[in-house]
Design a protein around this motif. Structure first.
Motif, PDB file in Angstrom:
ATOM      1  N   ILE A   3     -37.556  17.052  -6.550  1.00  0.00           N
ATOM      2  CA  ILE A   3     -36.806  17.493  -5.357  1.00  0.00           C
ATOM      3  C   ILE A   3     -36.416  16.290  -4.502  1.00  0.00           C
ATOM      4  CG2 ILE A   3     -36.925  18.867  -3.231  1.00  0.00           C
ATOM      5  CD1 ILE A   3     -38.559  20.916  -4.641  1.00  0.00           C
ATOM      6  N   LEU A   4     -35.190  16.331  -3.992  1.00  0.00           N
ATOM      7  CA  LEU A   4     -34.714  15.330  -3.030  1.00  0.00           C
ATOM      8  C   LEU A   4     -34.424  16.053  -1.723  1.00  0.00           C
ATOM      9  CD1 LEU A   4     -33.525  12.537  -2.157  1.00  0.00           C
ATOM     10  CD2 LEU A   4     -31.327  13.324  -3.103  1.00  0.00           C
ATOM     11  N   LEU A   5     -35.052  15.588  -0.640  1.00  0.00           N
ATOM     12  CA  LEU A   5     -34.837  16.147   0.698  1.00  0.00           C
ATOM     13  C   LEU A   5     -33.959  15.177   1.479  1.00  0.00           C
ATOM     14  CD1 LEU A   5     -35.705  18.059   3.121  1.00  0.00           C
ATOM     15  CD2 LEU A   5     -37.729  16.600   3.349  1.00  0.00           C
ATOM     16  N   LEU A   6     -32.963  15.710   2.176  1.00  0.00           N
ATOM     17  CA  LEU A   6     -32.060  14.849   2.957  1.00  0.00           C
ATOM     18  C   LEU A   6     -32.338  15.009   4.448  1.00  0.00           C
ATOM     19  CD1 LEU A   6     -28.640  15.488   1.116  1.00  0.00           C
ATOM     20  CD2 LEU A   6     -30.401  13.764   0.614  1.00  0.00           C
ATOM     21  N   ILE A  48     -26.625   9.355   3.363  1.00  0.00           N
ATOM     22  CA  ILE A  48     -26.403  10.752   2.946  1.00  0.00           C
ATOM     23  C   ILE A  48     -24.992  11.245   3.278  1.00  0.00           C
ATOM     24  CG2 ILE A  48     -28.858  11.317   2.957  1.00  0.00           C
ATOM     25  CD1 ILE A  48     -28.480  12.861   5.531  1.00  0.00           C
ATOM     26  N   ALA A  49     -24.229  10.438   4.046  1.00  0.00           N
ATOM     27  CA  ALA A  49     -22.817  10.779   4.267  1.00  0.00           C
ATOM     28  C   ALA A  49     -21.970  10.426   3.043  1.00  0.00           C
ATOM     29  CB  ALA A  49     -22.290  10.044   5.496  1.00  0.00           C
ATOM     30  N   VAL A  68     -31.172  20.225   1.960  1.00  0.00           N
ATOM     31  CA  VAL A  68     -30.409  19.524   3.005  1.00  0.00           C
ATOM     32  C   VAL A  68     -30.955  19.937   4.362  1.00  0.00           C
ATOM     33  CG1 VAL A  68     -28.107  19.004   3.887  1.00  0.00           C
ATOM     34  CG2 VAL A  68     -28.398  19.671   1.481  1.00  0.00           C
ATOM     35  N   GLY A  69     -31.473  18.982   5.139  1.00  0.00           N
ATOM     36  CA  GLY A  69     -32.041  19.277   6.456  1.00  0.00           C
ATOM     37  C   GLY A  69     -30.995  19.450   7.544  1.00  0.00           C
ATOM     38  N   PRO A  70     -30.198  18.423   7.859  1.00  0.00           N
ATOM     39  CA  PRO A  70     -29.301  18.485   9.020  1.00  0.00           C
ATOM     40  C   PRO A  70     -27.956  19.133   8.741  1.00  0.00           C
ATOM     41  CG  PRO A  70     -29.553  16.209   8.232  1.00  0.00           C
ATOM     42  CD  PRO A  70     -30.230  17.089   7.241  1.00  0.00           C
ATOM     43  N   GLU A  71     -27.242  19.449   9.831  1.00  0.00           N
ATOM     44  CA  GLU A  71     -25.977  20.175   9.714  1.00  0.00           C
ATOM     45  C   GLU A  71     -24.806  19.300   9.269  1.00  0.00           C
ATOM     46  OE1 GLU A  71     -27.762  19.707  12.370  1.00  0.00           O
ATOM     47  OE2 GLU A  71     -26.576  19.087  14.108  1.00  0.00           O
ATOM     48  N   ARG A 286     -28.926  25.784   9.645  1.00  0.00           N
ATOM     49  CA  ARG A 286     -30.068  25.020   9.078  1.00  0.00           C
ATOM     50  C   ARG A 286     -31.297  25.349   9.915  1.00  0.00           C
ATOM     51  NH1 ARG A 286     -30.366  22.812  14.162  1.00  0.00           N
ATOM     52  NH2 ARG A 286     -28.273  22.528  14.941  1.00  0.00           N
ATOM     53  N   PHE A 287     -32.460  24.854   9.488  1.00  0.00           N
ATOM     54  CA  PHE A 287     -33.667  25.087  10.269  1.00  0.00           C
ATOM     55  C   PHE A 287     -33.523  24.437  11.645  1.00  0.00           C
ATOM     56  CE2 PHE A 287     -35.566  25.452   5.966  1.00  0.00           C
ATOM     57  CZ  PHE A 287     -36.301  26.608   6.127  1.00  0.00           C
TER      58      PHE A 287
END
Ligand code: AMP
Length: 427
Positions: A3-6, A48-49, A68-71, A286-287
């Protein structure tokens, strides 16, 4: 599973902590991550952009799933780009992320599908916007249509403020995000957040959580990304919960599906509990940050299959379980935030603080240098605790904060106090 988390905030540290606990996971990376995330995942310096560099990394490392964490990357379409490369990712498509990426889009959806929201109008020039303002009067709310890092909303109590907001937005204060402006009825009532997972077909609610947006105690000072949160909240009763699901969340999911742009991911609704019932004033896709921190502490279920079920349209078979304990998080920020602040101050005492029962510290803007933790942003730490009640969780979190030695930092001292007062009154 690989898993890759951004992302790199407190939200992503909490997600990394929860994902790393899943027995399904054999390897976890986080891009770009922070000093705290580095304890849960291997941090990688990816931009990540730059979606093609994320895809290249996934291919080189046989990544099975991207979270993907942020919007910003969601609105930029990273989930579509990953899908086109054959890589599964948690989060909405570019089209579905318009629920956060364009206030006008969300208002139009509400109109089309009968979702309760404040009266509004969309504008692309200042003259029409000013004429509407004068016809409606203050208080009134002026919003830049696009993403503006949480700063694109002006709740104007006077006409002077409202006119200044319109002028500022059409003068380009938010660039392209302000090329369209939404003017919305001022809604009065208690403001709550409501979170649900959706797989495009159905939705299941997350535990209730309340954040604290203003920078200083007693909700004083400017808005921030969020200075603390707790869960559960006594202000979302079973009846309000059912109303929000039936009138706002499920019609949104059905409407997005009917339009051919199903929403898969986290739907985070900003809702005002008005005298006429709950009304939606915004969506995020997103969260929450810091609500995610308390959600992850209270989530009993493995989050990885829940996120996979969202991607695979299998949420109807899913049951999310929660620990009965309360959770609370206090954000420690660098003095000056949400305005200008300095970077590089040394933070000590984190191990002593984390030693208190029930305490978990999630990092946001931190970096490590020569074995020391340094502040590297506005919001820097999330000092979290669980407890049998919000009162117990709050006491533990502030006890931990008192062990942290960081003269350049500050926090609110009243996170959760309304729930604590309610617990006291209820005996
Ligand atoms: P946002 O940046 O979209 O989260 O909005 C910032 C804040 O503006 C929200 O947390 C609300 O407190 C407030 N707000 C947004 N829309 C309205 C509205 N229609 N009426 C009253 N307050 C609002």
């Amino acid at each position: 599973m690989h898993i890759l988390l951004l992302g790199s905030g407190g939200r992503e540290h909490a997600l990394a902590w929860k994902i790393a606990a899943s027995p399904l996971v054999t390897k976890l990376w986080c891009a770009p991550g922070n000093a705290g995330i580095a304890k849960e995942a291997e941090c990688v310096a990816l931009d990540i952009a730059d979606h093609s560099s994320v895809i290249d990394f996934c291919r080189a490392n046989a990544v099975d799933f991207v979270v993907v964490g942020p919007e910003t990357p969601l609105v930029a379409g990273i989930v579509d780009d990953l899908a086109a490369a054959g890589i599964k990712a948690f989060g909405p498509s570019k089209q579905a992320a318009q629920l956060e990426g364009s206030k006008g889009f969300t208002k139009a959806l509400c109109t089309e599908f009968g979702i309760p929201t404040g009266a509004y109008e969309r504008f692309t020039n200042a003259a029409d916007a000013l004429a509407y303002l004068r016809a409606k009067g203050a208080p009134i709310v002026v919003k830049a249509d696009g993403l503006a890092a949480g700063k694109g909303v002006v709740v104007a109590m006077t006409m002077t403020e409202a006119e200044a907001a319109v002028a500022m937005m059409f003068d380009g204060a938010f660039g392209a995000a302000g090329a369209e402006v939404v003017i919305e009825e001022f809604l009065s009532g208690r403001e709550i957040s409501f979170f649900a997972l959706s797989d495009g077909e159905t939705a299941i609610a997350l535990a209730s959580a309340q954040d604290h947006k203003r920078v200083f105690d007693h909700d004083q000072g400017p808005n921030t990304g969020g200075m603390g949160a707790y869960s559960p909240t006594p202000f979302v009763t079973d009846e309000i919960h059912s109303q929000i699901m039936a009138r706002i969340i499920l019609p949104t999911v059905a409407g997005m599906k009917a339009r051919g742009t199903p929403f898969r991911g986290v739907l985070y609704a900003g809702v005002m509990l008005t005298a006429d019932g709950p009304k939606l004033f915004e969506y995020n896709v997103r969260f929450g940050d810091p609500e995610c921190q308390v959600h992850m502490l209270r989530m009993m279920s493995d989050i990885v299959p829940a996120m996979l079920a969202c991607c695979d349209g299998q949420l109807k078979n899913f049951d999310l379980r929660w620990f009965p304990d309360s959770a609370l998080t206090v954000v420690m920020a660098t003095k000056g935030y949400p305005g200008d602040y300095a970077k590089g101050s040394v933070i000590e005492g984190l191990d002593e603080a984390a030693g208190i029962e029930g305490v978990e510290i999630f990092h946001a803007g931190t970096t490590s240098k020569d074995g020391k933790i340094l502040a590297n942003g506005g919001r820097v730490l999330n000092v979290c605790a669980t407890g049998k009640t919000v009162t117990e969780a709050q006491a533990r979190a502030y006890r931990a904060i008192d062990r942290i030695k960081w003269p350049q930092g500050f926090c609110r001292r009243d996170i959760g106090s309304q729930a604590v007062a309610r617990e006291k009154a209820d005996g």
